[in-house]
Design an enzyme around this catalytic site. Structure first.
Site, PDB file in Angstrom:
ATOM      1  N   CYS A  46      31.362  -8.474 -77.710  1.00  0.00           N
ATOM      2  CA  CYS A  46      31.263  -7.590 -76.699  1.00  0.00           C
ATOM      3  C   CYS A  46      30.976  -6.102 -77.208  1.00  0.00           C
ATOM      4  O   CYS A  46      30.691  -5.273 -76.529  1.00  0.00           O
ATOM      5  CB  CYS A  46      32.083  -7.598 -75.516  1.00  0.00           C
ATOM      6  N   GLN A 101      40.939 -16.886 -73.902  1.00  0.00           N
ATOM      7  CA  GLN A 101      40.974 -17.420 -75.211  1.00  0.00           C
ATOM      8  C   GLN A 101      42.203 -18.490 -75.348  1.00  0.00           C
ATOM      9  O   GLN A 101      42.396 -18.983 -76.408  1.00  0.00           O
ATOM     10  CB  GLN A 101      40.950 -16.406 -76.340  1.00  0.00           C
ATOM     11  N   THR A 127      26.873 -20.182 -52.644  1.00  0.00           N
ATOM     12  CA  THR A 127      26.865 -21.594 -52.702  1.00  0.00           C
ATOM     13  C   THR A 127      27.221 -22.046 -54.448  1.00  0.00           C
ATOM     14  O   THR A 127      27.094 -21.442 -55.189  1.00  0.00           O
ATOM     15  CB  THR A 127      25.349 -22.263 -52.664  1.00  0.00           C
ATOM     16  N   ASN A 187      41.369 -11.837 -78.126  1.00  0.00           N
ATOM     17  CA  ASN A 187      40.272 -12.514 -78.437  1.00  0.00           C
ATOM     18  C   ASN A 187      39.775 -12.288 -80.033  1.00  0.00           C
ATOM     19  O   ASN A 187      38.771 -12.896 -80.542  1.00  0.00           O
ATOM     20  CB  ASN A 187      39.068 -12.376 -77.580  1.00  0.00           C
ATOM     21  N   GLY A 238      34.719 -15.209 -67.035  1.00  0.00           N
ATOM     22  CA  GLY A 238      35.731 -14.563 -67.132  1.00  0.00           C
ATOM     23  C   GLY A 238      35.813 -13.008 -66.912  1.00  0.00           C
ATOM     24  O   GLY A 238      36.741 -12.466 -66.398  1.00  0.00           O
ATOM     25  N   THR A 239      34.885 -12.309 -67.205  1.00  0.00           N
ATOM     26  CA  THR A 239      34.474 -11.124 -66.838  1.00  0.00           C
ATOM     27  C   THR A 239      34.713 -10.984 -64.941  1.00  0.00           C
ATOM     28  O   THR A 239      35.493 -10.183 -64.581  1.00  0.00           O
ATOM     29  CB  THR A 239      33.085 -10.736 -67.158  1.00  0.00           C
ATOM     30  N   SER A 293      37.342 -18.939 -68.658  1.00  0.00           N
ATOM     31  CA  SER A 293      36.050 -19.214 -68.797  1.00  0.00           C
ATOM     32  C   SER A 293      35.503 -20.263 -69.366  1.00  0.00           C
ATOM     33  O   SER A 293      36.119 -20.796 -70.273  1.00  0.00           O
ATOM     34  CB  SER A 293      35.399 -17.619 -69.779  1.00  0.00           C
ATOM     35  N   GLY A 294      34.471 -20.938 -68.954  1.00  0.00           N
ATOM     36  CA  GLY A 294      34.007 -22.339 -69.212  1.00  0.00           C
ATOM     37  C   GLY A 294      33.323 -22.204 -70.711  1.00  0.00           C
ATOM     38  O   GLY A 294      33.468 -23.203 -71.420  1.00  0.00           O
ATOM     39  N   HIS A 295      32.526 -21.188 -71.158  1.00  0.00           N
ATOM     40  CA  HIS A 295      31.861 -21.186 -72.378  1.00  0.00           C
ATOM     41  C   HIS A 295      32.471 -21.254 -73.529  1.00  0.00           C
ATOM     42  O   HIS A 295      32.153 -21.234 -74.532  1.00  0.00           O
ATOM     43  CB  HIS A 295      30.669 -20.567 -72.324  1.00  0.00           C
TER      44      HIS A 295
HETATM   45  N1  PLP Z   1      38.353 -12.025 -71.828  1.00  0.00           N
HETATM   46  C1  PLP Z   1      38.619 -12.361 -73.065  1.00  0.00           C
HETATM   47  C2  PLP Z   1      39.979 -12.644 -73.916  1.00  0.00           C
HETATM   48  C3  PLP Z   1      37.369 -12.896 -73.671  1.00  0.00           C
HETATM   49  O1  PLP Z   1      37.594 -13.372 -75.135  1.00  0.00           O
HETATM   50  C4  PLP Z   1      36.239 -12.824 -73.064  1.00  0.00           C
HETATM   51  C5  PLP Z   1      34.844 -13.196 -73.570  1.00  0.00           C
HETATM   52  O2  PLP Z   1      34.749 -13.197 -74.879  1.00  0.00           O
HETATM   53  C6  PLP Z   1      36.220 -12.396 -71.723  1.00  0.00           C
HETATM   54  C7  PLP Z   1      37.540 -12.283 -71.076  1.00  0.00           C
HETATM   55  C8  PLP Z   1      35.001 -12.539 -70.840  1.00  0.00           C
HETATM   56  O3  PLP Z   1      34.506 -13.991 -70.545  1.00  0.00           O
HETATM   57  P1  PLP Z   1      33.067 -14.263 -70.140  1.00  0.00           P
HETATM   58  O4  PLP Z   1      32.167 -13.919 -71.205  1.00  0.00           O
HETATM   59  O5  PLP Z   1      33.020 -15.456 -69.514  1.00  0.00           O
HETATM   60  O6  PLP Z   1      32.725 -13.190 -68.997  1.00  0.00           O
END
Ligand code: PLP
Length: 377
Positions: free
Chosen positions: A324, A180, A238, A150, A70-71, A200-202
């Site tokens: 974070c 989210q 890749t 989030n 996601g970042t 974001s997948g995780h």
């Molecule tokens: N954006 C939001 C709203 C998130 O909650 C997060 C991760 O907590 C991110 C972006 C970043 O995603 P990633 O951890 O996949 O980099």
């Protein structure tokens, strides 16, 4: 066993997703760009995964660009806004409660002479379309407003904000961070009218290291990584076929069972909020959360880091805010204008489809016990 209630930070990988990844890493490890049959089979499977992800997102397969997280998607969207700015101007609108991936990217642009307007949320964590209307300018290049926050679970009026932005000028890019939101609230990018959307997948039971950037068909985007020309030449490298296979497996699970998952999480959250208020004296609800999987509470007078550690000792995992932030008070809770005591005792509780009533009971009993211990001390 422990009670894991920090699913907004990350989630356990679905067994089906892990199996799909393993098959790609072992039997089907070919490079999708290779011309021989073994590589071309990998390319064909990759296309199938892209179609599955697109179906879950409600978009076209060619609008799906695989990223690492996601970042990355948020950084890419801000970079696109900066590129757009060459034509329109150097002004960007966002909210005060975005993830650091957006806010830090914007700070870097500010250092290069850009102006950023950060819309403030109300006490419940919602920004207001009227404030966006008032902030739009002739030199606005990009609007970036997240779909679900989030830390609060608050749902932002993204469709209305995108409509207002495009009515002001079709040339302004509109990005939403849906990290989210994906799976947790129903939406389609086209239905909301956004140009760019980040996933974001995780957060949905795929592994860490895979994300998706939705890019509206027809939009001209600057490439994020230059190289061999994968992902339509916009994001070379890749393709991580194992992570992509796992993401597709997770998407298929959410597509099939998403409604039940959302009901389950909403129900558990309601039980948690009811029991916490009934059995933990002094506990305040900061945000009930519109999304089914996130809520925020506070135990004023107890530093949240201490609560997180004490709950951890009892086998309960929750967060003192976004994972974070690493111990700093959360800018999201601060943006609500909460009293300092409430702010300092804030906890985020977040659920997954796998969360259980036993997890909730462990949390409630844990907080009640921490309080009893302190009173008794
Ligand atoms: N954006 C939001 C709203 C998130 O909650 C997060 C991760 O907590 C991110 C972006 C970043 O995603 P990633 O951890 O996949 O980099």
């Amino acid at each position: 066993m422990f009670a894991y209630l920090d699913n907004a930070a990350t989630t356990r990988v679905w067994p089906q997703a892990a199996q799909a990844a393993q098959a790609e890493m072992t039997a089907g490890f070919g490079n999708p760009s290779a011309r021989y049959a073994f590589g071309q089979e990998a390319a064909r499977r990759l296309q199938g995964y892209r179609e599955t992800v697109a179906r879950a997102l409600g978009c076209l397969p060619e609008e799906v660009y695989f990223t690492s997280c996601g970042t990355e998607g948020d950084n890419w969207a801000i970079r696109a806004g900066a590129e757009q700015g060459r034509r329109r101007g150097k002004h960007i609108i966002t909210t005060a409660i975005e993830h650091a991936a957006v806010l830090e990217s914007l700070k870097a642009l500010e250092a290069q002479g850009w102006t950023v307007t950060r819309l403030k949320p109300d006490r419940r964590g919602h920004v207001h379309p009227e404030d966006l209307s008032a902030a739009l300018r002739e030199d606005t290049a990009l609007v970036s407003i997240m779909l679900v926050n989030n830390e609060l679970g608050s749902l932002q009026p993204v469709a209305e904000c995108a409509r207002l932005t495009k009515a002001f000028s079709r040339d302004i890019l509109f990005h939403t961070d849906a990290v989210q939101a994906f799976g947790k609230v129903p939406f389609t990018p086209e239905g909301m009218g956004v140009d760019l959307l980040t996933v974001s997948g995780h957060k949905i039971g795929a592994p860490k290291g895979i994300g998706v950037q939705y890019i509206r068909k027809g939009l001209r985007m600057p490439p994020f990584l230059l190289g061999g020309g994968q992902e339509g030449g916009l994001r070379s490298g890749t393709e991580p076929t194992a992570q992509i296979a796992a993401l597709a497996a997770a998407c298929a699970i959410w597509e099939e069972r998403g409604r039940d998952f959302r009901d389950h999480m909403a129900q558990l959250k309601a039980i948690a909020l009811r029991e916490l208020q009934a059995r933990v004296p002094g506990l305040e609800v900061i945000a009930g959360g519109d999304a089914p999987h996130i809520c925020a509470v506070s135990l004023p007078g107890y530093p949240s880091e201490m609560l997180v550690r004490a709950l951890s000792d009892r086998g309960v995992c929750v967060s003192s805010g976004s994972a974070c932030h690493k111990g700093k008070p959360s800018h999201v809770f601060a943006a609500l204008g909460l009293p300092k005591r409430t702010l300092m005792g804030a906890l985020r509780i977040s659920f997954s489809p796998e969360s259980t009533e036993a997890d909730v009971e462990a949390l409630v009993e844990g907080l009640a016990a921490i309080q009893r211990d302190r009173v008794g001390a």
